[in-house]
Structures are given as C-alpha cells and as structure tokens.
Write a protein that holds these residues in place. Sequence first.
Motif, mmCIF file in Angstrom:
data_model
loop_
_atom_site.group_PDB
_atom_site.id
_atom_site.type_symbol
_atom_site.label_atom_id
_atom_site.label_comp_id
_atom_site.label_asym_id
_atom_site.label_seq_id
_atom_site.Cartn_x
_atom_site.Cartn_y
_atom_site.Cartn_z
ATOM 1 N N MET A 182 3.717 9.865 -25.268
ATOM 2 C CA MET A 182 2.375 9.307 -25.187
ATOM 3 C C MET A 182 1.774 9.699 -23.829
ATOM 4 S SD MET A 182 1.507 5.383 -26.304
ATOM 5 C CE MET A 182 2.400 4.547 -24.993
ATOM 6 N N SER A 183 0.487 9.621 -23.669
ATOM 7 C CA SER A 183 -0.140 9.991 -22.396
ATOM 8 C C SER A 183 0.349 9.085 -21.262
ATOM 9 C CB SER A 183 -1.658 9.903 -22.501
ATOM 10 O OG SER A 183 -2.073 8.552 -22.591
ATOM 11 N N SER A 222 6.531 13.310 -11.112
ATOM 12 C CA SER A 222 5.623 12.241 -11.534
ATOM 13 C C SER A 222 5.721 12.045 -13.039
ATOM 14 C CB SER A 222 4.177 12.589 -11.159
ATOM 15 O OG SER A 222 3.752 13.740 -11.889
ATOM 16 N N LEU A 223 5.210 10.920 -13.508
ATOM 17 C CA LEU A 223 5.129 10.677 -14.943
ATOM 18 C C LEU A 223 4.256 11.732 -15.608
ATOM 19 C CD1 LEU A 223 5.591 8.904 -17.469
ATOM 20 C CD2 LEU A 223 3.602 7.536 -16.746
ATOM 21 N N GLU A 224 3.184 12.101 -14.935
ATOM 22 C CA GLU A 224 2.271 13.092 -15.494
ATOM 23 C C GLU A 224 2.972 14.426 -15.739
ATOM 24 O OE1 GLU A 224 -0.071 9.844 -13.914
ATOM 25 O OE2 GLU A 224 1.586 11.005 -13.081
ATOM 26 N N GLU A 225 3.844 14.834 -14.815
ATOM 27 C CA GLU A 225 4.578 16.087 -15.002
ATOM 28 C C GLU A 225 5.483 15.998 -16.227
ATOM 29 O OE1 GLU A 225 7.882 19.004 -12.824
ATOM 30 O OE2 GLU A 225 7.269 17.128 -11.844
ATOM 31 N N TYR A 226 6.163 14.874 -16.366
ATOM 32 C CA TYR A 226 7.074 14.721 -17.500
ATOM 33 C C TYR A 226 6.304 14.712 -18.824
ATOM 34 C CZ TYR A 226 10.685 12.992 -20.587
ATOM 35 O OH TYR A 226 11.573 12.882 -21.623
ATOM 36 N N VAL A 227 5.190 13.991 -18.876
ATOM 37 C CA VAL A 227 4.395 13.907 -20.098
ATOM 38 C C VAL A 227 3.852 15.279 -20.486
ATOM 39 C CG1 VAL A 227 2.226 13.034 -21.055
ATOM 40 C CG2 VAL A 227 3.805 11.465 -19.913
ATOM 41 N N ALA A 228 3.368 16.027 -19.492
ATOM 42 C CA ALA A 228 2.824 17.359 -19.792
ATOM 43 C C ALA A 228 3.900 18.258 -20.395
ATOM 44 C CB ALA A 228 2.251 17.979 -18.522
ATOM 45 N N TRP A 229 5.112 18.187 -19.874
ATOM 46 C CA TRP A 229 6.221 18.994 -20.414
ATOM 47 C C TRP A 229 6.546 18.566 -21.838
ATOM 48 C CZ3 TRP A 229 10.928 16.914 -21.953
ATOM 49 C CH2 TRP A 229 11.922 17.839 -22.300
ATOM 50 N N SER A 230 6.654 17.238 -22.075
ATOM 51 C CA SER A 230 7.017 16.729 -23.393
ATOM 52 C C SER A 230 5.950 17.058 -24.431
ATOM 53 C CB SER A 230 7.226 15.207 -23.320
ATOM 54 O OG SER A 230 7.465 14.659 -24.591
ATOM 55 N N LYS A 243 -2.705 13.288 -29.527
ATOM 56 C CA LYS A 243 -1.904 14.031 -28.568
ATOM 57 C C LYS A 243 -2.316 15.506 -28.647
ATOM 58 C CE LYS A 243 2.143 10.981 -29.082
ATOM 59 N NZ LYS A 243 3.563 10.892 -29.513
ATOM 60 N N PRO A 244 -2.003 16.322 -27.636
ATOM 61 C CA PRO A 244 -2.349 17.747 -27.735
ATOM 62 C C PRO A 244 -1.827 18.402 -29.011
ATOM 63 C CG PRO A 244 -1.669 17.220 -25.503
ATOM 64 C CD PRO A 244 -1.421 15.990 -26.325
ATOM 65 N N SER A 245 -0.690 17.918 -29.531
ATOM 66 C CA SER A 245 -0.141 18.490 -30.766
ATOM 67 C C SER A 245 -1.105 18.325 -31.930
ATOM 68 C CB SER A 245 1.206 17.828 -31.099
ATOM 69 O OG SER A 245 1.053 16.426 -31.262
ATOM 70 N N ALA A 246 -1.858 17.213 -31.962
ATOM 71 C CA ALA A 246 -2.802 16.988 -33.059
ATOM 72 C C ALA A 246 -3.889 18.050 -33.060
ATOM 73 C CB ALA A 246 -3.424 15.600 -32.940
ATOM 74 N N LEU A 247 -4.334 18.466 -31.885
ATOM 75 C CA LEU A 247 -5.389 19.472 -31.796
ATOM 76 C C LEU A 247 -4.868 20.841 -32.218
ATOM 77 C CD1 LEU A 247 -6.962 18.281 -28.423
ATOM 78 C CD2 LEU A 247 -7.480 17.533 -30.767
#
Length: 615
Positions: free
Chosen positions: A496-497, A543-551, A601-605
């Motif tokens: 999730m974001s 950061s959390l943002e780095e982990y989320v972007a990778w996932s 999520k980016p996957s949806a796009l």
Amino acid sequence: PVKVPGSVQKALKDAGAIADWNIGDNFLGIEWIEHRHWIFCTRVPDEWIKKGSSVRLRCLGLDDNGIVLVNGKDVGRFNNTFLPYSFDITPFLKESKNTLAIVFECPPNFLGQICYTSKIKEWKPRFSYGWDWIPRIVQVGVWDDVLIDVRTPETPAIESLNVAAAADANQDEGTLSLAADMTVPALNGKVRVRLGKKTGDPVFDETLPAAQVKSGKEWSHLKIKRWWPNGLGDPELYDLTCTLLDADGNACQTLERRVGFKHVAWLPCKGAQPNVDPWLCSVNGKSVFLQGVNWTPIRPNFADLAESDYRKLLAAYKDLGANTLRVWGGGFPEKQWFYDLCDEMGLMLWQEFPLSSSGLDNYPPTTTDEIVTMSKIVESYVARLRYHVSLLLWCGGNELYEMGDTAPVNDKHPMIRDMKAFVNAKDPGRRFVTGSPSGLAIGGGLDTFGKGICWDVHGPWSLPYSAADHTMKSVADFWSRDDSRFHSEVGVAGAMSAEMINKYRGSYAALPATTANPLWRQVSWWIEWGDFLADHGGKEPASLEEYVAWSQGRQTEGLGIALKANKSRFPACGGFIIWMGHDSFPCPVNTSILDFEGNPKPSALEVSKIWKSAN
C-alpha cells in the motif's frame, strides 16, 4: 441506536464503545463481541397492523444465528447467513404496542482459512474468521432488509417472478420469458406486462390473464439492442414492469426488473485438445478475452455498506477496463446494488456459491444435512439472481479439490452434482463450473505447462523466479511457457502507499516489514523483506517510501508481464482474472490492485493499459 441493515460492530463504534478496528491492531480489542448475545429491538408501528390480516416478517439477511421474538414470544429460529427467512408472526401480535426483537446468539467459533472443508456444518462467510488479507472480524447483525408483509386471505399477490432474457448471437433481436408464482386470489385477475426502453417507449405492453402468466409466457423476435460487456459496446437495459390487476381491473401490486439481452456461447480455445473444457467466451457472436479481478466483500462489516460504496469500486474497475468479476466463494450473496450496478456498467459476473477451500482439506462436505442445506442456498441464489444480464456463469466454489488435493473436484461429488443439476434445471441458459480452478490440474507451473492439463488454473501469487535467476527475465520466461486455457486467480504482492500505511499503522513503526513487526505480521503471506535485502546487497531501506516504491514497482512489472503474455495468446487463452481487486482491510501489503480506500496502486494503471489494448 442501530441502523438496519447494520452490524453490532458499527453500532458500538458509532456509540464510542469501541475503537476503529482498522487502526493498528485494534481488531484484537473487539473479538469479545462475537462471544456475547446481542438483541436488536424495536416497536412495530400500530398503524401497520390491520385486524384480520396475516402478517409475515421477512428477513432477507441475518448474520448468522438466533431467535426472533414478538412480544417476548419465540416465533422462529435462523442459522444461515446465506438464506432469507420468513416468519408468520400473526398469532403473536396484540392490538397495539407490539415489540419485535431479533436475538443473535454466539456465531460459530471457527470457519477460517485453515480448517477442513469436508467438516463444514455452519453457514457463515468464511472470510470473517481471518484470511491472508484480513484479520478475524466476525460480524454480527442484520445484513439485508427486514420487511413486514401484511395481507388478508383475499389479497391478490404475485409472490415471485422468474424472468429470462436472451438475444440472437448476430443481430439485435431478443426473447423474453416470464412466469410468476401468485396467490389463488390473484388468478382471478390479470397482469399487465410492459417492457420499456430507457427512453420510456415500450417494446411491448400487453395485459394477460393471470393464469397465463403463472403458467409462463414467452415473447420472441423482440426488436431490442443487445447488452454488451464493458469495452465492447453499450450495456443496454430495459425496464420490465408487471402490474397485477384484480378482478375489477384495479392495480394492486407492481413488480419491476431491469433486464438485458445477450447471447453467450463457450467455445474451445485455439489449439485445445478435444477433451478440454471450452474456455473461450463468445458474447453476441464475438469472442471476448475475460479480464478483471476477483471480487471479495468490500468490508468485514458488510451489513453497513451503502450503494455508494459499491458504485465507487465498480466504477473504478469499469474505468480501468475490466469486463469480468469473479464473486469469490468465501464471501456472502452480495447486496442487490452490486448486481444492479454490474448490469448497468457492463461487468460480467462469475458467481460462486458460498463454499471454499480450507487448507487442511479442500473436499466439499458429503453428509446429507449439508448437501440439503447447500441445495437450499443454491435455490435461493438462483431465484434471486438469474434475471441479471451481468451474470455469466455459476461456480461450485473456491479451490475445491479431491481428497488429498490430487485434482480439482468434479461433478461426481454429490454436493457438486446436486448444484449442477439444480442450475441446469432452473437456469439452463447459463454455464455451471464445478469449482475454481477446474479441469485436470490445480495450478499452472513449469511442472504442468506443456502437458495439455492446464484448463482453468490458479496461481502463482508471487513472482515465478527460477532457482538460478531472480530477475524479471525469468518471470517472462515462465509466462512464455504457459499453455493454460484460463487463469481465474493470479496475483503479485505490492505494498500500500506510504501515506496509507502511516494513516492506519496506529502506534506501530512502519518498518521493518517483517513478522517481528505486528503491523506486517497480520499479512505474513505477502512479506517481501528478504527479497528487498537480496536486491540491495543486504542493505535495509532508508525510508518507508523507498521500500514501497520497490514493492509496488515489482508488482507492476510482474503482473504486467503475466497479463500481457496471456492476453497475447488469445484465443488460445480465454481469460485472466487477477487475485485480488481491492483491500477489505488496510493491508500494508497484499496482492490487491486497489487499496483499502479504493486508490489505484501503480499496478492498476499498468493493468489498465493492457486491459484496454487490442487482443
């Protein structure tokens, strides 16, 4: 105070008695609710009760077992979330000041994901007890409408309608059949049947003897516009109005249905061997790649949902380009809004009966009582839903296998055989599939591809790396070998974001994303921390943002590779349905493509681009 329909959980939350179960691990603090009895109590308005009338209480959805009381007297019991109940309360009524109470006793102790399907004897949504995408939140309450039906013995009434509509495969021409169950006094009158266009103009408008409508009437060669799935044309709908007239010609009841006209045929996939089930869907003479998501309940407290909750999510799937939703067997019969909106938006439905895998064994029950109960559930589902044009097929349930998980269950199983027989008798125009998956193989993989045994399969739900190569190159190689005829479940996990994780994490730290962190432990099947470390030389994210972007990046790429590979094989592959569509709980990571609040999520796009591309 409680809104009906409504759950005990939300009533307590609105009263400030419990905290929001979506934050942190607050869900643990509300487990006591299922270990209490709860009473919904109200006064029946005096003006509703007329002397000499028969009064029935109709409960369309109670979750899940207990007693109905009128003026403190027991009028009947209920013990099945999936069935409507009707109680004759006439003998228990007073002239005034009547009290109605619905007592909910403690629900079943456990029906969760790790269980024995063969031992299921209680009929409540399985997902309530915890799945890999939701913790245990066992709803108690009234999940659908409660109605009081007042009539005299002389009242003419239509009890139910059986409506079926179909279209010619190659032209805008339709057939409509109608039959009605009605009371004896109704047979002295007539029924006005009107089929209207959205402009208000009639396709036909006829008044017939009630006895003729009871026996059944068919109209053929109707000049209509066919209903098309999303992306292929307009989902044209028509208003069917049946007005019951008494012997003097007075209108005494009106029933309405929205219907559509479509033609469906199931054809062999290109290159399939003669014994393979047909998984190429033809709608109105056009072969269609079935693309969409697995639909799970929007919330654990589904009693509290509104039409707007459904419209928001369904509009998102429509806009993304989906044309098919699989209504998963671990949920519930769904709100009427859901089916109406799918009719309206051109979203076809793979509808499962409420039976699901359990992990310890996945073999459906064989005992007489359970088969009889399931027969009643099937009868109720079919009677309620068969007129919906969005309904594509019926399915026995989710991940039902032969004992020992040797293969998907087939129609030799007594419960599945009875399901199939009933559907074929009462809704003969629609396909029945024994389960999801079905055929010879349970899953698609390198050990099953190329053998002609992958018909409708499940999985994988993670990136199918090879032992030697943990890159997207090996993922693409995996999917290049696929010869499955249909995929009714495939997924890739994605976080999730960061904004949403922080919004719902409560007092827990956002990282690490491991089982050591209670925030992530509740979705432990989808933890990817080790993969992140492997991709980054053992270095943890800054950061959390780095982990989320990778996932999210690997979900987007991995799911895109899988979907594109299968759609490019059409018509050798008939469809690809993603597990899963949306989160029912704020999971920090899950295979969903829409998060808890419906954000893509980016996957949806990425998925949307492929859905909207030509076959």
